[in-house]
Scaffold this motif. Structure first.
Motif, PDB file in Angstrom:
ATOM      1  N   THR A  13       0.823  -1.204   0.000  1.00 18.75           N
ATOM      2  CA  THR A  13       0.000   0.000   0.000  1.00 18.75           C
ATOM      3  C   THR A  13       0.858   1.256   0.000  1.00 18.75           C
ATOM      4  OG1 THR A  13      -1.776  -1.180   1.146  1.00 18.75           O
ATOM      5  CG2 THR A  13      -1.830   1.225   1.258  1.00 18.75           C
ATOM      6  N   PHE A  14       2.035   1.186   0.604  1.00 17.02           N
ATOM      7  CA  PHE A  14       2.869   2.371   0.775  1.00 17.02           C
ATOM      8  C   PHE A  14       4.221   2.266   0.066  1.00 17.02           C
ATOM      9  CE2 PHE A  14       0.327   2.163   4.821  1.00 17.02           C
ATOM     10  CZ  PHE A  14      -0.598   3.121   4.437  1.00 17.02           C
ATOM     11  N   HIS A  15       4.363   1.321  -0.885  1.00 15.77           N
ATOM     12  CA  HIS A  15       5.613   1.180  -1.624  1.00 15.77           C
ATOM     13  C   HIS A  15       5.322   0.963  -3.105  1.00 15.77           C
ATOM     14  CE1 HIS A  15       7.077   0.352   2.458  1.00 15.77           C
ATOM     15  NE2 HIS A  15       8.257   0.688   2.020  1.00 15.77           N
ATOM     16  N   HIS A  16       6.269   1.363  -3.931  1.00 17.53           N
ATOM     17  CA  HIS A  16       6.149   1.183  -5.381  1.00 17.53           C
ATOM     18  C   HIS A  16       6.822  -0.129  -5.792  1.00 17.53           C
ATOM     19  CE1 HIS A  16       6.674   1.847  -9.683  1.00 17.53           C
ATOM     20  NE2 HIS A  16       5.772   2.811  -9.590  1.00 17.53           N
ATOM     21  N   PRO A  17       6.228  -0.892  -6.720  1.00 16.48           N
ATOM     22  CA  PRO A  17       6.782  -2.202  -7.062  1.00 16.48           C
ATOM     23  C   PRO A  17       8.180  -2.180  -7.658  1.00 16.48           C
ATOM     24  CG  PRO A  17       4.949  -1.629  -8.516  1.00 16.48           C
ATOM     25  CD  PRO A  17       4.938  -0.654  -7.386  1.00 16.48           C
ATOM     26  N   TYR A  18       8.550  -1.121  -8.386  1.00 17.54           N
ATOM     27  CA  TYR A  18       9.903  -1.097  -8.930  1.00 17.54           C
ATOM     28  C   TYR A  18      10.919  -1.031  -7.788  1.00 17.54           C
ATOM     29  CZ  TYR A  18      13.754  -0.211 -12.137  1.00 17.54           C
ATOM     30  OH  TYR A  18      14.929  -0.316 -12.857  1.00 17.54           O
ATOM     31  N   ASN A  19      10.643  -0.203  -6.787  1.00 23.26           N
ATOM     32  CA  ASN A  19      11.534  -0.152  -5.628  1.00 23.26           C
ATOM     33  C   ASN A  19      11.528  -1.463  -4.869  1.00 23.26           C
ATOM     34  OD1 ASN A  19      12.465   2.443  -6.027  1.00 23.26           O
ATOM     35  ND2 ASN A  19      10.901   3.394  -4.748  1.00 23.26           N
ATOM     36  N   LEU A  20      10.350  -2.083  -4.722  1.00 22.91           N
ATOM     37  CA  LEU A  20      10.270  -3.364  -4.017  1.00 22.91           C
ATOM     38  C   LEU A  20      11.115  -4.426  -4.716  1.00 22.91           C
ATOM     39  CD1 LEU A  20       6.473  -3.443  -3.118  1.00 22.91           C
ATOM     40  CD2 LEU A  20       8.376  -3.293  -1.510  1.00 22.91           C
ATOM     41  N   ALA A  21      11.043  -4.469  -6.038  1.00 22.58           N
ATOM     42  CA  ALA A  21      11.829  -5.453  -6.791  1.00 22.58           C
ATOM     43  C   ALA A  21      13.322  -5.244  -6.563  1.00 22.58           C
ATOM     44  CB  ALA A  21      11.492  -5.363  -8.279  1.00 22.58           C
ATOM     45  N   ARG A  22      13.765  -3.983  -6.562  1.00 17.38           N
ATOM     46  CA  ARG A  22      15.182  -3.695  -6.346  1.00 17.38           C
ATOM     47  C   ARG A  22      15.603  -3.994  -4.899  1.00 17.38           C
ATOM     48  NH1 ARG A  22      17.134   1.160  -6.717  1.00 17.38           N
ATOM     49  NH2 ARG A  22      19.068   0.554  -7.753  1.00 17.38           N
ATOM     50  N   LEU A  23      14.760  -3.616  -3.934  1.00 18.04           N
ATOM     51  CA  LEU A  23      15.105  -3.816  -2.525  1.00 18.04           C
ATOM     52  C   LEU A  23      15.227  -5.297  -2.192  1.00 18.04           C
ATOM     53  CD1 LEU A  23      12.776  -1.073  -1.031  1.00 18.04           C
ATOM     54  CD2 LEU A  23      15.273  -1.108  -0.839  1.00 18.04           C
ATOM     55  N   PHE A  24      14.210  -6.077  -2.545  1.00 14.34           N
ATOM     56  CA  PHE A  24      14.270  -7.503  -2.226  1.00 14.34           C
ATOM     57  C   PHE A  24      15.282  -8.228  -3.108  1.00 14.34           C
ATOM     58  CE2 PHE A  24      10.348  -6.756   0.104  1.00 14.34           C
ATOM     59  CZ  PHE A  24      10.544  -7.574   1.213  1.00 14.34           C
ATOM     60  N   GLY A  25      15.465  -7.741  -4.347  1.00 14.28           N
ATOM     61  CA  GLY A  25      16.509  -8.329  -5.180  1.00 14.28           C
ATOM     62  C   GLY A  25      17.884  -8.119  -4.580  1.00 14.28           C
ATOM     63  N   THR A  26      18.116  -6.929  -4.047  1.00 11.93           N
ATOM     64  CA  THR A  26      19.402  -6.657  -3.410  1.00 11.93           C
ATOM     65  C   THR A  26      19.576  -7.496  -2.150  1.00 11.93           C
ATOM     66  OG1 THR A  26      19.380  -4.408  -4.292  1.00 11.93           O
ATOM     67  CG2 THR A  26      20.841  -4.826  -2.420  1.00 11.93           C
ATOM     68  N   LEU A  27      18.505  -7.633  -1.360  1.00  6.55           N
ATOM     69  CA  LEU A  27      18.589  -8.496  -0.175  1.00  6.55           C
ATOM     70  C   LEU A  27      18.928  -9.932  -0.575  1.00  6.55           C
ATOM     71  CD1 LEU A  27      18.243  -9.028   2.867  1.00  6.55           C
ATOM     72  CD2 LEU A  27      15.789  -9.384   2.425  1.00  6.55           C
ATOM     73  N   ASP A  28      18.357 -10.410  -1.677  1.00 11.20           N
ATOM     74  CA  ASP A  28      18.670 -11.766  -2.119  1.00 11.20           C
ATOM     75  C   ASP A  28      20.138 -11.893  -2.496  1.00 11.20           C
ATOM     76  OD1 ASP A  28      17.264 -14.261  -2.333  1.00 11.20           O
ATOM     77  OD2 ASP A  28      17.638 -14.216  -4.486  1.00 11.20           O
ATOM     78  N   HIS A  29      20.685 -10.832  -3.123  1.00 11.76           N
ATOM     79  CA  HIS A  29      22.115 -10.858  -3.469  1.00 11.76           C
ATOM     80  C   HIS A  29      23.004 -10.824  -2.228  1.00 11.76           C
ATOM     81  CE1 HIS A  29      22.402 -10.886  -7.809  1.00 11.76           C
ATOM     82  NE2 HIS A  29      21.444  -9.979  -7.908  1.00 11.76           N
ATOM     83  N   VAL A  30      22.750  -9.890  -1.314  1.00 11.78           N
ATOM     84  CA  VAL A  30      23.664  -9.743  -0.169  1.00 11.78           C
ATOM     85  C   VAL A  30      23.566 -10.920   0.789  1.00 11.78           C
ATOM     86  CG1 VAL A  30      23.639  -7.222  -0.325  1.00 11.78           C
ATOM     87  CG2 VAL A  30      22.076  -8.369   1.279  1.00 11.78           C
ATOM     88  N   SER A  31      22.462 -11.664   0.724  1.00 11.37           N
ATOM     89  CA  SER A  31      22.308 -12.843   1.586  1.00 11.37           C
ATOM     90  C   SER A  31      22.623 -14.146   0.863  1.00 11.37           C
ATOM     91  CB  SER A  31      20.868 -12.903   2.123  1.00 11.37           C
ATOM     92  OG  SER A  31      19.947 -13.145   1.068  1.00 11.37           O
ATOM     93  N   ASN A  32      23.024 -14.064  -0.407  1.00  9.25           N
ATOM     94  CA  ASN A  32      23.300 -15.266  -1.214  1.00  9.25           C
ATOM     95  C   ASN A  32      22.089 -16.195  -1.298  1.00  9.25           C
ATOM     96  OD1 ASN A  32      26.054 -14.645  -1.861  1.00  9.25           O
ATOM     97  ND2 ASN A  32      26.580 -15.173   0.251  1.00  9.25           N
ATOM     98  N   GLY A  33      20.916 -15.585  -1.543  1.00  7.34           N
ATOM     99  CA  GLY A  33      19.735 -16.398  -1.835  1.00  7.34           C
ATOM    100  C   GLY A  33      18.909 -16.777  -0.625  1.00  7.34           C
ATOM    101  N   ARG A  34      18.816 -15.891   0.357  1.00  2.18           N
ATOM    102  CA  ARG A  34      18.050 -16.235   1.566  1.00  2.18           C
ATOM    103  C   ARG A  34      16.899 -15.271   1.831  1.00  2.18           C
ATOM    104  NH1 ARG A  34      21.480 -15.921   6.193  1.00  2.18           N
ATOM    105  NH2 ARG A  34      23.118 -14.805   5.047  1.00  2.18           N
TER     106      ARG A  34
END
Length: 439
Positions: A93-114
């Protein structure tokens, strides 16, 4: 072909990040992270599958006064852990999907897939993201559905082989395998493609929290895991049957989405001790404050100030759930309790667990309750709390988990390097691709 491993119950514990009280003599941000790092280490040592962070977007929302930003918080924890999954709660409700894709994509990278995303549509916080009131549940879930369409398309915008290692060991980009998504919808216009490389999991694990009719429809269509309040076996059975039938109508594989329940446990060395602890908790309840808690569970528009504690709620006080704008699933549960004949006193007691599953007993008795739901097929992921407390840690790890492992309900160790592998979740079809496989 390798045989599919037997189904086991997956485990989650809270990572911290929220607090009802702060010791003002210390730095609260440091103290919450220090505690979370300790809990993360204990959880990983116990081979718990994932850490979970909730989120609150208002001061004083639902009783808590502090809330760390979940994505930043679990990113910090990714650097002091290596195997445990990291679940961040973030609102569409309070976030844009392009930012969400980048944020969670980056988390997946920095955590090596977690990485995992617990999607919520929010029941509070609109005063901080104005102008305007909180949209209706129907509007919030429609926006959430479109957000997921966009985010999944962005994560899939890099096709297999888009980035390869060249003869010199450096990455080579094949631009013809990176495609725009050209999304134009009711809420968003997003050209794409995503501007970060393919993710270790391709898509972070997707969890959805909500059990109202609109929430269940969203979970049935998209979620790999649904997090719900299922206080009784009958409610859990009914919810699971309905959401999986809806998922099948969307053409999804059997067994999806997985069912994720919070487990509010009262542990005792003996059954008598567990009963005493429950009695002590009930004797400490502030029943006048509890009236407000029950009113909140019923949607916030009910005046219970004059109703005697041992009276039943008249039907006239129960809201029409379709007129409630916040947490309709919780309203369904507590209105259902009232219609079953619960007194206000009994509703206040039930409100202490906010509609979640609560059990008291020895570790063996608690394992019986967990195993019953697991064997019935209405429990796939369970949230266990209290690892930071030495007594509770002993009961959870050396008691309940040890007992469930003896019964082959919970696995002894991690089975893969990514959260998706450890949860036994296969990748869904690529969004809009159709002509190329993951190979």
């Amino acid at each position: 072909m390798n045989a599919k491993p037997p189904r086991t119950l997956k485990t989650v514990t809270g990572a911290g990040g929220t607090s009802e009280t702060y010791d003002l003599a210390i730095d609260p941000a440091r103290s919450t992270l220090d505690t979370a790092i300790r809990v993360a280490g204990l959880a990983e040592a116990a081979r718990i599958d994932a850490l979970f962070t909730a989120d609150l977007l208002s001061f004083g929302a639902q009783g808590a006064i502090g809330s760390q930003e979940p994505l930043v918080f679990v990113s910090a924890l990714s650097q002091v852990t290596s195997r445990i999954g990291l679940i961040a709660t973030v609102s569409t409700t309070f976030h844009h999907p392009y930012n969400l894709a980048r944020l969670f994509g980056t988390l997946d990278h920095v955590s090596n897939g977690r990485a995992a995303w617990n999607l919520v549509t929010s029941s509070v916080g609109e005063e901080n993201f104005g102008p305007g009131d909180l949209p209706s549940p129907e509007e919030r879930y429609a926006r959430a559905a479109e957000s997921l369409e966009v985010v999944n398309a962005l994560w899939d915008s890099w096709e297999p082989g888009a980035l390869t290692a060249g003869p010199d060991g450096r990455a080579t980009l094949h631009r013809d395998r990176v495609r725009p998504i050209d999304h134009a919808g009711r809420y968003f216009t997003v050209a794409g493609p995503l501007n970060i490389p393919p993710l270790p999991q391709r898509r972070p694990v997707q969890i959805q929290a909500g059990q109202s009719e609109a929430g269940r429809a969203l979970g049935a269509r998209y979620a790999e895991i649904v997090f719900t309040s299922l206080p009784t076996l009958d409610i859990a059975t009914d919810f699971t049957r309905k959401i999986r039938a809806e998922a099948e109508r969307f053409g999804r594989p059997g067994g999806l989405p997985l069912i994720f329940s919070s487990f509010h446990a009262t542990y005792g060395s003996t059954e008598a001790e567990a009963r005493r602890l429950v009695r002590d908790k009930r004797e400490s309840i502030d029943f006048e404050r509890g009236r407000a808690q029950v009113a909140d569970m019923l949607g916030g528009g009910v005046d219970l100030s004059e109703l005697p504690l041992d009276a039943k709620l008249p039907e006239s006080l129960l809201p029409d759930v379709t007129t409630v704008n916040r947490r309709r699933g919780r309203v369904d549960i507590f209105a259902g309790y009232a219609r079953q004949g619960y007194t206000l006193r009994e509703l206040v007691i039930a409100a202490q667990d906010t509609g979640h599953w609560a059990v008291a007993g020895t570790p063996e008795q608690l394992a019986d309750a967990v195993e019953e739901r697991f064997r019935a097929g209405v429990l796939d992921v369970i949230s266990l709390s209290g690892l930071a407390d030495p007594r509770q840690h002993d009961f959870v790890v050396n008691g309940l988990l040890n007992e469930l492992r003896k019964r082959k309900v919970v696995a002894d160790d991690y089975t893969g390097s990514t959260l998706r592998e450890n949860l036994g979740l296969e990748l869904p079809p690529r969004a809009g691709a159709g002509d190329r496989s993951d190979g």
